[in-house]
Design a protein around this motif. Structure first.
Motif, PDB file in Angstrom:
ATOM      1  N   PHE A 163     -13.456   3.982  -2.252  1.00 19.59           N
ATOM      2  CA  PHE A 163     -14.217   3.880  -1.003  1.00 19.59           C
ATOM      3  C   PHE A 163     -15.539   3.153  -1.240  1.00 19.59           C
ATOM      4  N   VAL A 164     -16.201   3.482  -2.336  1.00 22.48           N
ATOM      5  CA  VAL A 164     -17.564   2.966  -2.528  1.00 22.48           C
ATOM      6  C   VAL A 164     -17.612   1.659  -3.314  1.00 22.48           C
ATOM      7  N   THR A 165     -16.600   1.393  -4.147  1.00 22.49           N
ATOM      8  CA  THR A 165     -16.624   0.134  -4.909  1.00 22.49           C
ATOM      9  C   THR A 165     -15.952  -1.003  -4.145  1.00 22.49           C
ATOM     10  N   ALA A 166     -15.038  -0.672  -3.234  1.00 21.59           N
ATOM     11  CA  ALA A 166     -14.259  -1.676  -2.495  1.00 21.59           C
ATOM     12  C   ALA A 166     -13.493  -2.595  -3.446  1.00 21.59           C
ATOM     13  N   GLU A 167     -13.155  -2.098  -4.634  1.00 21.82           N
ATOM     14  CA  GLU A 167     -12.351  -2.866  -5.587  1.00 21.82           C
ATOM     15  C   GLU A 167     -10.909  -2.965  -5.113  1.00 21.82           C
ATOM     16  N   ALA A 168     -10.284  -4.089  -5.379  1.00 19.85           N
ATOM     17  CA  ALA A 168      -8.840  -4.185  -5.201  1.00 19.85           C
ATOM     18  C   ALA A 168      -8.168  -3.569  -6.425  1.00 19.85           C
ATOM     19  N   PHE A 169      -7.017  -2.954  -6.219  1.00 21.68           N
ATOM     20  CA  PHE A 169      -6.266  -2.421  -7.359  1.00 21.68           C
ATOM     21  C   PHE A 169      -4.799  -2.782  -7.199  1.00 21.68           C
ATOM     22  N   ASP A 170      -4.115  -2.893  -8.334  1.00 21.70           N
ATOM     23  CA  ASP A 170      -2.744  -3.389  -8.313  1.00 21.70           C
ATOM     24  C   ASP A 170      -1.733  -2.282  -8.069  1.00 21.70           C
ATOM     25  N   CYS A 171      -0.472  -2.701  -7.974  1.00 21.25           N
ATOM     26  CA  CYS A 171       0.592  -1.759  -7.651  1.00 21.25           C
ATOM     27  C   CYS A 171       0.790  -0.727  -8.758  1.00 21.25           C
ATOM     28  N   ALA A 172       0.610  -1.128  -9.999  1.00 29.93           N
ATOM     29  CA  ALA A 172       0.755  -0.184 -11.109  1.00 29.93           C
ATOM     30  C   ALA A 172      -0.260   0.948 -10.996  1.00 29.93           C
ATOM     31  N   THR A 173      -1.483   0.600 -10.598  1.00 22.55           N
ATOM     32  CA  THR A 173      -2.512   1.623 -10.408  1.00 22.55           C
ATOM     33  C   THR A 173      -2.152   2.514  -9.227  1.00 22.55           C
ATOM     34  N   ALA A 174      -1.674   1.906  -8.142  1.00 23.64           N
ATOM     35  CA  ALA A 174      -1.276   2.678  -6.960  1.00 23.64           C
ATOM     36  C   ALA A 174      -0.147   3.642  -7.285  1.00 23.64           C
ATOM     37  N   LEU A 175       0.770   3.214  -8.148  1.00 21.81           N
ATOM     38  CA  LEU A 175       1.864   4.086  -8.569  1.00 21.81           C
ATOM     39  C   LEU A 175       1.337   5.248  -9.396  1.00 21.81           C
ATOM     40  N   ARG A 176       0.433   4.949 -10.314  1.00 24.26           N
ATOM     41  CA  ARG A 176      -0.143   6.002 -11.163  1.00 24.26           C
ATOM     42  C   ARG A 176      -0.914   7.030 -10.345  1.00 24.26           C
ATOM     43  N   LEU A 177      -1.586   6.562  -9.299  1.00 20.02           N
ATOM     44  CA  LEU A 177      -2.390   7.458  -8.464  1.00 20.02           C
ATOM     45  C   LEU A 177      -1.549   8.244  -7.464  1.00 20.02           C
ATOM     46  N   GLY A 178      -0.300   7.850  -7.278  1.00 21.61           N
ATOM     47  CA  GLY A 178       0.573   8.561  -6.355  1.00 21.61           C
ATOM     48  C   GLY A 178       0.641   7.970  -4.964  1.00 21.61           C
ATOM     49  N   LEU A 179      -0.117   6.906  -4.711  1.00 20.07           N
ATOM     50  CA  LEU A 179      -0.053   6.242  -3.410  1.00 20.07           C
ATOM     51  C   LEU A 179       1.320   5.623  -3.196  1.00 20.07           C
ATOM     52  N   VAL A 180       1.857   4.961  -4.217  1.00 17.92           N
ATOM     53  CA  VAL A 180       3.163   4.325  -4.157  1.00 17.92           C
ATOM     54  C   VAL A 180       4.214   5.262  -4.746  1.00 17.92           C
ATOM     55  N   SER A 181       5.312   5.432  -4.019  1.00 17.16           N
ATOM     56  CA  SER A 181       6.404   6.287  -4.497  1.00 17.16           C
ATOM     57  C   SER A 181       7.269   5.563  -5.512  1.00 17.16           C
ATOM     58  N   GLU A 182       7.591   4.294  -5.211  1.00 17.12           N
ATOM     59  CA  GLU A 182       8.388   3.471  -6.121  1.00 17.12           C
ATOM     60  C   GLU A 182       7.846   2.053  -6.107  1.00 17.12           C
ATOM     61  N   ALA A 183       7.658   1.465  -7.289  1.00 20.50           N
ATOM     62  CA  ALA A 183       7.239   0.071  -7.438  1.00 20.50           C
ATOM     63  C   ALA A 183       8.419  -0.701  -8.015  1.00 20.50           C
ATOM     64  N   VAL A 184       8.835  -1.737  -7.310  1.00 24.13           N
ATOM     65  CA  VAL A 184      10.014  -2.492  -7.711  1.00 24.13           C
ATOM     66  C   VAL A 184       9.729  -3.982  -7.577  1.00 24.13           C
ATOM     67  N   SER A 185      10.610  -4.787  -8.126  1.00 24.17           N
ATOM     68  CA  SER A 185      10.474  -6.228  -7.946  1.00 24.17           C
ATOM     69  C   SER A 185      10.758  -6.571  -6.487  1.00 24.17           C
TER      70      SER A 185
END
Length: 261
Positions: A163-185
């Motif tokens: 929220f405070v850094t406004a950094e972009a983050f990749d799908c691998a990070t989103a998967l690790r954080l639990g935002l993404v259920s499955e990351a695929v090609s």
């Protein structure tokens, strides 16, 4: 129903709602907000729909707010700003509280309000090349209306950072954080979404609806006598339901339940 900013298609009990403003990276404005709210309300009430896929056309999934809409907001009064923001908040609630499970098919980047759409879904399948960003602080704003859904999806600590850094983050990070259920090609995206949709459609429609509501009602609630009694009442009620009785009977009798299609 026909929508200006979406396409809606239904096949084999799965509805697909597709954001269709590719020329502006599917950024939303008043019309898209109204269209999404109406679409999810209508689909949630349909007996022939058992799952909903939220997808998008073009390179991006959703870039957040449309620039022309933001320019218009700059001239709003406090009351007009509140009413406008409330419409966005109600649209996100319509997705989150839709009685049908929602799969977000994220093929491209999701920024700002686009993150709200992703986080309001029950299951998120993303291409492993996508990026996510809560970019509001760069513009002197904050992700207030999407916050209830983002914090639930990302967790408090990660939300405090992004929220405070406004950094972009990749799908691998989103998967690790639990935002993404499955990351695929990208090539596997549709197959994965279809597999999950078929799994949802194989289950009792009533049980799926009640399970979704159960998670929303129980998550974060103190485990006390009130909650214990509430969960006991829920299982007692669904055991006595038509689909509950048929589900147990079909299992014992080694036959297909009546809802299976």
């Amino acid at each position: 129903m026909k929508y200006e900013t979406l396409t809606v298609a239904c096949a084999e009990h799965v509805a697909t709602v597709t954001l269709n403003r590719p020329d502006v990276r599917n950024a939303f404005n008043e019309t898209m907000i109204a269209d999404l709210g109406a679409a999810f309300t209508a689909l949630g009430a349909r007996d022939d729909v058992r799952a909903i896929v939220l997808a998008a056309n073009g390179k991006a999934f959703c870039a957040g707010a449309d620039l022309n809409w933001m320019r218009k907001m700059a001239g709003y009064s406090d009351d007009e700003n509140h009413a406008d923001a409330l419409r966005l908040a109600q649209m996100l609630s319509a997705i989150y509280r839709c009685p049908k499970p929602v799969i977000a098919r994220v093929h491209g980047d999701a920024y700002a309000g686009g993150m709200g759409l992703v986080c309001a879904a029950d299951i998120v399948v993303a291409a492993d090349t996508v990026h996510f960003c809560l970019s509001e602080a760069r513009l002197g704003l904050m992700p207030a209306t999407i916050a209830p859904y983002v914090i639930r999806a990302l967790g408090e600590q990660a939300s405090r950072r992004y929220f405070v850094t406004a950094e972009a983050f990749d799908c691998a990070t989103a998967l690790r954080l639990g935002l993404v259920s499955e990351a695929v090609s990208a090539d596997e995206l549709d197959v994965t979404v279809q597999r999950l949709a078929q799994a949802l459609c194989a289950n009792s429609p009533n049980a799926v609806r009640e399970c979704k509501q159960l998670v929303q009602d129980v998550a974060g609630v103190t485990i006390d006598d009130t909650l214990i009694d509430d969960t006991a009442l829920r299982i007692a009620r669904i055991r006595a339901s038509e689909e509950g009785r048929d589900g147990v009977s079909s299992f014992l009798e080694k036959r297909t339940p009546l809802w299976r299609v």
